[in-house]
Structure formats: structure tokens, C-alpha cells
Scaffold this motif. Structure first.
Motif, mmCIF file in Angstrom:
data_model
loop_
_atom_site.group_PDB
_atom_site.id
_atom_site.type_symbol
_atom_site.label_atom_id
_atom_site.label_comp_id
_atom_site.label_asym_id
_atom_site.label_seq_id
_atom_site.Cartn_x
_atom_site.Cartn_y
_atom_site.Cartn_z
ATOM 1 N N ILE A 250 1.124 -1.209 -0.095
ATOM 2 C CA ILE A 250 -0.035 -0.071 0.037
ATOM 3 C C ILE A 250 0.860 1.078 0.023
ATOM 4 N N MET A 251 0.853 2.012 -1.071
ATOM 5 C CA MET A 251 1.916 3.383 -1.286
ATOM 6 C C MET A 251 1.367 4.419 -0.217
ATOM 7 N N HIS A 252 0.031 4.596 -0.056
ATOM 8 C CA HIS A 252 -0.254 5.945 0.804
ATOM 9 C C HIS A 252 0.092 5.636 2.323
ATOM 10 N N GLY A 253 0.531 6.396 2.944
ATOM 11 C CA GLY A 253 0.977 6.113 4.302
ATOM 12 C C GLY A 253 2.373 5.293 4.561
ATOM 13 N N TYR A 254 2.837 4.901 3.545
ATOM 14 C CA TYR A 254 4.454 4.299 3.467
ATOM 15 C C TYR A 254 5.406 5.120 4.140
ATOM 16 N N SER A 255 5.890 4.678 5.119
ATOM 17 C CA SER A 255 6.814 5.579 5.827
ATOM 18 C C SER A 255 8.131 5.193 5.784
ATOM 19 N N VAL A 256 9.365 5.837 5.592
ATOM 20 C CA VAL A 256 10.627 5.340 5.800
ATOM 21 C C VAL A 256 11.392 6.403 6.285
ATOM 22 N N PRO A 257 12.304 5.949 7.435
ATOM 23 C CA PRO A 257 13.208 6.923 8.367
ATOM 24 C C PRO A 257 13.745 7.693 7.284
ATOM 25 N N ALA A 258 14.171 9.142 7.518
ATOM 26 C CA ALA A 258 14.806 9.750 6.609
ATOM 27 C C ALA A 258 16.180 9.486 6.136
ATOM 28 N N ARG A 259 16.862 9.064 7.215
ATOM 29 C CA ARG A 259 18.361 8.409 6.959
ATOM 30 C C ARG A 259 18.177 7.090 6.108
ATOM 31 N N GLU A 260 17.458 6.384 6.155
ATOM 32 C CA GLU A 260 17.290 5.072 5.226
ATOM 33 C C GLU A 260 17.110 5.493 4.017
ATOM 34 N N MET A 261 15.741 6.500 3.914
ATOM 35 C CA MET A 261 15.745 7.226 2.533
ATOM 36 C C MET A 261 16.599 7.901 1.699
ATOM 37 N N LEU A 262 17.553 8.605 2.496
ATOM 38 C CA LEU A 262 18.743 9.114 1.888
ATOM 39 C C LEU A 262 19.549 8.277 1.261
ATOM 40 N N ASP A 263 20.046 7.243 1.819
ATOM 41 C CA ASP A 263 20.677 6.125 1.617
ATOM 42 C C ASP A 263 20.308 5.441 0.384
ATOM 43 N N VAL A 310 6.979 10.216 4.344
ATOM 44 C CA VAL A 310 5.818 9.326 4.184
ATOM 45 C C VAL A 310 5.246 9.798 2.887
ATOM 46 N N ILE A 311 4.812 8.767 2.142
ATOM 47 C CA ILE A 311 4.420 8.840 0.731
ATOM 48 C C ILE A 311 2.742 9.194 0.888
ATOM 49 N N SER A 312 2.485 10.056 0.068
ATOM 50 C CA SER A 312 1.047 10.505 0.162
ATOM 51 C C SER A 312 0.418 10.197 -1.423
ATOM 52 N N ALA A 313 -0.657 9.290 -1.517
ATOM 53 C CA ALA A 313 -1.017 8.818 -2.753
ATOM 54 C C ALA A 313 -2.317 10.147 -3.116
ATOM 55 N N LEU A 314 -2.198 10.917 -2.354
ATOM 56 C CA LEU A 314 -3.464 11.967 -2.506
ATOM 57 C C LEU A 314 -2.587 13.486 -2.968
ATOM 58 N N ALA A 406 -6.561 -4.802 5.737
ATOM 59 C CA ALA A 406 -5.251 -4.507 5.340
ATOM 60 C C ALA A 406 -4.811 -3.638 4.255
ATOM 61 N N ASN A 407 -5.587 -4.194 3.010
ATOM 62 C CA ASN A 407 -5.456 -3.489 1.845
ATOM 63 C C ASN A 407 -6.544 -2.711 1.360
ATOM 64 N N ALA A 408 -7.104 -2.234 2.336
ATOM 65 C CA ALA A 408 -8.648 -1.192 1.640
ATOM 66 C C ALA A 408 -8.114 0.090 1.266
ATOM 67 N N ALA A 409 -8.729 0.782 0.490
ATOM 68 C CA ALA A 409 -8.462 2.099 0.162
ATOM 69 C C ALA A 409 -8.634 3.119 1.210
ATOM 70 N N PHE A 410 -8.279 2.793 2.469
ATOM 71 C CA PHE A 410 -8.578 3.824 3.652
ATOM 72 C C PHE A 410 -7.559 4.835 3.632
ATOM 73 N N VAL A 411 -7.916 6.024 3.921
ATOM 74 C CA VAL A 411 -7.050 6.935 4.261
ATOM 75 C C VAL A 411 -7.024 7.560 5.671
ATOM 76 N N GLY A 412 -6.201 8.332 6.387
ATOM 77 C CA GLY A 412 -6.349 8.673 7.585
ATOM 78 C C GLY A 412 -5.789 7.718 8.612
ATOM 79 N N ILE A 413 -4.929 6.681 7.928
ATOM 80 C CA ILE A 413 -4.504 5.743 8.905
ATOM 81 C C ILE A 413 -3.115 5.205 8.282
ATOM 82 N N ASP A 414 -2.346 5.027 9.214
ATOM 83 C CA ASP A 414 -0.689 4.518 8.846
ATOM 84 C C ASP A 414 -1.061 3.035 8.708
#
Length: 531
Positions: A250-263, A310-314, A406-414
């Protein structure tokens, strides 16, 4: 504000049937005719048709064409002729699709390519004729603000900076709760960077650094969240997700620590993407821009120093829909709104779901189990969707409910909130032993999530064996903790609903919270007194 094309739509004879009419779709919530947006971007042209204008709009059709309107604009100052022809063809199809689907209100937006090109007005004039709708050419600040509203509509009380990377520009704007700051735009889109740098990644990174050092929104980003909007960054995150073997796609809400994303961004800038990307992981049209998106994101992280990405699909489209809502609807919780709609569509009794969440409120408040405000709203959503798997075979209801939620098109939730809702409903169907629980979902769930999900699952198991999912029982049979006991008060006229299966489930719930269970049969007057 941009007006819809309501009065400019040709009659098609294909308007969506209303309730009671032949062909009405029982799997859709009738909220009037569908509403649609067309986003004419520098890289892609996209149509999204939504079921209706709601706090949590559901897309019923989504199609994009990677036209590349912004390619070469930095040097030629004109739209690419091949891209223009491709965009016109896409708009012809999109208009026909809107007619076929009975769309009444069509909103058309155009971004950097159309506003920056010398022949942009000529393009917009022809596009307007094709779409039979007015086209709003967004200013950079307007685009930033709509992107911010997209994030506000898709996250629960966001706090950080929104970055919307398109083909021709990057918009940056601060968000906090329901408020958006002053936005800014800069020509750092993927195609623009590719053009300005002469297709040199290191030079592109240098250009990004020089422009971003003066970006006001990034000065307040330290230890907050950077919300990444745009197809290139979504593709980058998708690649990271697959490389890490992340269990939830699920792309929306996918969160990565900044240090990890930089690498990871540095890796993408250095390595040939074909060595990392499997078949169909990222669309062919996005591949050439991945490294430029990585270079730009790396500079944002280095300069802004966020806590996470954090990735936003919106984004702009959903932000526009958010602005069309009245003030009361904007304040609605998008997660609860989406869960209510799924409850209406899939449950045996939607009213029972509403009663269950209130029944659970009394139980939780009496137990003194600590629960955050965010956990409470997730529990409410989980109660609303607790019966959506009832049509499945009994042996698979737990698994299917878990996968749907788990895979529903929900927003407003991590993603951890998704895990809590999904696992609670898994326990509600299969029992409170987690031996059958997927190892993949455990990778997201913490010890606290599993504990809270098991308690909620136990609560649901008591509720459903007592009521058979029918409304009217739970409000008359409160479950609560008093004087060290777990008490279920059943009115005497409902005494027949009590039995050994109910007692067994009460014992299981009692063990989870450390309380002795007791089912009490009481008179109506005693129930009223207890209330």
C-alpha cells in the motif's frame, strides 16, 4: 474557484441508474452522479472518476497517459508536438469515458507545462474544446495549496512539509493539522531537471541544492515529516518497498526513516536501475526520471533534516475535492467515513456496527486500559468493518477479512493502524490464538498492537455470539468492568440469548484483561438503573 462542466456535458443516455432502477449497482453507494477530475500535468495526463463528493471519495475509474508535455520546455519554451498530440488523444478518450459513465461535474486542472510554455494558451484553448469544460491553469502557489489540502484530506492531523514533484515543477508547503501555510514553487520537476542538467544526475543534484537552500518551507522541517506527492516519488517508494520485502503493498502512508531514504536515494542515483527493478515494478515511462526524483529527494532530506519521509497517494486532485466540501464535511474523519461506507456495503446489519463501537466505548472506559485518541478512532473503524467477511466460507473469513482490511483504500491511517484493524478482525473470526496469523502482518504489528487487537477481537466475539449481528441487542446488554469483574448484563426478555458459547467467550475475554467474567440476567428496571 474552478467551475465544473455541469452545463457543458453532452447528453449521452448513459447516466448511472438510481436505486430501484434496472442496472443499479448494489456494490456502490448512491451519492448522485459520479464526479471526475482531469489533471494535465507536465509528465502525465490523468482521469480519475469518483463515486461521489465525500470526505473519503472512492475512485471508480483511474487512467493515466504519460504524455510528457513538459519535456524540453526549459530550453525550447514550447510544448513538445508529439506530447501535445498524445495529450489531445488522451483527452478525447477521457471525455468519452466521462460521457459513458454519466459524469455530471468534470473539473480539469493544468499545471507547470501549460503555464510555462509560450504556446500554453493555444494548447489550453484546444484542450478546453475537447473536454467541453473550463480548464484551470494552476499558479504555483495554488498548486502547492491544493497539494497541501490533498495531504490534509488523506492523513489524520498531518504535521510537516508537503512536497509535490511533477514533471515541470516542485511545490513545497507547510501543513499542520487542518492548516496549510504559504506555498512556493520552483522549476525542479523531473523533466525540468533532466532538461536543465543535460541529463547529468550530479549536475541535477547541484541545481536542486542551490534552489532548495532558499526554500522557506524546508527551514521548519527538522524532525518533522516530509510528505512526498507525485508519481516519480511513488515509484521510488515502490522500488524501496520491494527491495526491503515489505509485507504490505500500500503506497499511501508508506513511511521510511529519513536516513534510510537518503541512503536509498544515493543508491538509485549511482546504480543502473535495471539491476534493481524487476518486470513491471515501475512503469517504463517513469524509469528515466527515477534518478532525478532521487536526487531531488536526497537534497530535501539533507537540507530540511526531516524525521521521516511518508508517501501520499493523495495530492492536487483530492485537494480540489476537499475544497469543494462544506466546512462540516471537511471536519469528518476520513477513516471513519470510509469504514462507514464499507459497513453499509458489506455488513449484514450496518446499524450493528454503529452499536458495536459505542458498546466497546463503555467497555474500554470501564477497564482503565490505556488507549490513545488515535487507537480509539482505529478501534471505531475496526468495529464498523467487523462483519464485512460474512459471505466468505467460514474457514476463510478470518483470512479474507484480514486481507480486505489491510489492503483497503483507507486514508487517515498509517500502516500499523491497518495492522491493528486487520488483526482484530482476524481474531474475531478464528479465535484469540495467533498460531494461524500471517507472519507477514506480524512484521508490521508491535506487541502493543497484537495485545490491543486480541482484546478487541475478544470483545467482538462476545458481541457477535450474543447478537448474531442483529441490531437492538447491544444497547440493552452493556459489557463493563465493575468491582474487579467483567460483567455482561442481559435483560430478562433476552435471556434466551445467553448460553454456554457466550459464557466461553466471556471467559476468554476475561482472561485477556485479568477479570472474572459474569453474565447477569437482570430485569429491565435494573438495566435502566445501571445505565
Amino acid at each position: 474557484m474552478l467551475a465544473p462542466a455541469a452545463t457543458q456535458t453532452k447528453p449521452s443516455g448513459n447516466s448511472a441508474p438510481k436505486p430501484g432502477q434496472p442496472g443499479f449497482a448494489q456494490g456502490r453507494i448512491f451519492q448522485g452522479p459520479p464526479i471526475a477530475t482531469i489533471d494535465i500535468g507536465s509528465n502525465s495526463v490523468r482521469l480519475v472518476v469518483y463515486e461521489g463528493l465525500t470526505r473519503s471519495p472512492t475512485a471508480i475509474f483511474n487512467e493515466k497517459v504519460l504524455a510528457g508535455l513538459g519535456r524540453g520546455i526549459m530550453t525550447t519554451k514550447r510544448l513538445d508536438p508529439t506530447a501535445v498530440a498524445k495529450a489531445y488523444a488522451a483527452l478525447v478518450r477521457f471525455r468519452a469515458l466521462c460521457d459513458t459513465m454519466g459524469v455530471k461535474d468534470l473539473y480539469v486542472l493544468a499545471t507547470a507545462a501549460a503555464r510555462d510554455a509560450d504556446d500554453g494558451e493555444e494548447f489550453i484553448a484546444r484542450a478546453t474544446q475537447i473536454c467541453r469544460a473550463p480548464i484551470e491553469v494552476l499558479s504555483g502557489k495554488r498548486e502547492a495549496r491544493l497539494s497541501a489540502f490533498g495531504v490534509i484530506s488523506g492523513f489524520h492531523m498531518p504535521d510537516g512539509v508537503v512536497g509535490d514533484m511533477g514533471g515541470g515543477s516542485l511545490e513545497l508547503i507547510d501543513v499542520h493539522g487542518h492548516r496549510a501555510g504559504a506555498g512556493m514553487t520552483t522549476p525542479l520537476g523531473g523533466l525540468a531537471l533532466q532538461d536543465a542538467s543535460g541529463q547529468n544526475i550530479r549536475k541535477a543534484a547541484k541545481i536542486a541544492q542551490e534552489k532548495l537552500e532558499k526554500a522557506e518551507p524546508l527551514r521548519g522541517l527538522k524532525e518533522r515529516t516530509f510528505y512526498a506527492v507525485g508519481g516519480t516519488w511513488r515509484s521510488l517508494a515502490k522500488l524501496h518497498m520491494i527491495q526491503m520485502g515489505y509485507p504490505l503493498h500500500i503506497m499511501h502512508g508508506y513511511s521510511v526513516p529519513a536516513r534510510e531514504m537518503l541512503d536509498f536515494c544515493k543508491l538509485i542515483m549511482r546504480v543502473d536501475n535495471t539491476t534493481l527493478i524487476g518486470n513491471e515494478t515501475v512503469s517504463v515511462g517513469r524509469l528515466p526520471l527515477l534518478a532525478y526524483g532521487a536526487a531531488l529527494l536526497a537534497e530535501i532530506i539533507k537540507i530540511g533534516k526531516p524525521k521521516d519521509v511518508v508517501i501520499s497517494a493523495l495530492g492536487v486532485r483530492e485537494g480540489l475535492l476537499y475544497t469543494l466540501l462544506n466546512e462540516e464535511d471537511r471536519k469528518l474523519d476520513p477513516l471513519i467515513s470510509a469504514a462507514r461506507e464499507l459497513n453499509i456495503l458489506r455488513s449484514r446489519s450496518p446499524q450493528h456496527g454503529e452499536e458495536l463501537l459505542r458498546w466497546g466505548d463503555r467497555f474500554m472506559s470501564s477497564t482503565n486500559i490505556d488507549e490513545t485518541a488515535d487507537e480509539r478512532r482505529q478501534r471505531h473503524a475496526a468495529c464498523l468493518v467487523a462483519d464485512i467477511g460474512w459471505r466468505a466460507h467460514p474457514d476463510y473469513r478470518g483470512e479474507q477479512s484480514l486481507n480486505i482490511i489491510a489492503n483497503a483504500a483507507f486514508v487517515g491511517i498509517d500502516h500499523r493502524g491497518r495492522a491493528y484493524m486487520a488483526v482484530a478482525n482476524f481474531f474475531r473470526h478464528v479465535g484469540l490464538n495467533d498460531e494461524q496469523l500471517s507472519a507477514r502482518i506480524r512484521e508490521i504489528a508491535t506487541t502493543r498492537i497484537l495485545d490491543r487487537a486480541r482484546i478487541l477481537g475478544g470483545l467482538m466475539r462476545v458481541a457477535y455470539i450474543l447478537t448474531a449481528s442483529m441490531p437492538g441487542v447491544l444497547p440493552r446488554a452493556p459489557l463493563h468492568v465493575s468491582h474487579g469483574k467483567l460483567l455482561l448484563d442481559v435483560p430478562r426478555d433476552l435471556e434466551g440469548l445467553a448460553g454456554e458459547r457466550l459464557a466461553t467467550r466471556m471467559r476468554a475475554l476475561g482472561r485477556l484483561i485479568g477479570r472474572e467474567p459474569l453474565v447477569r440476567i437482570i430485569d429491565s428496571a435494573e438495566v435502566a438503573a445501571a445505565e
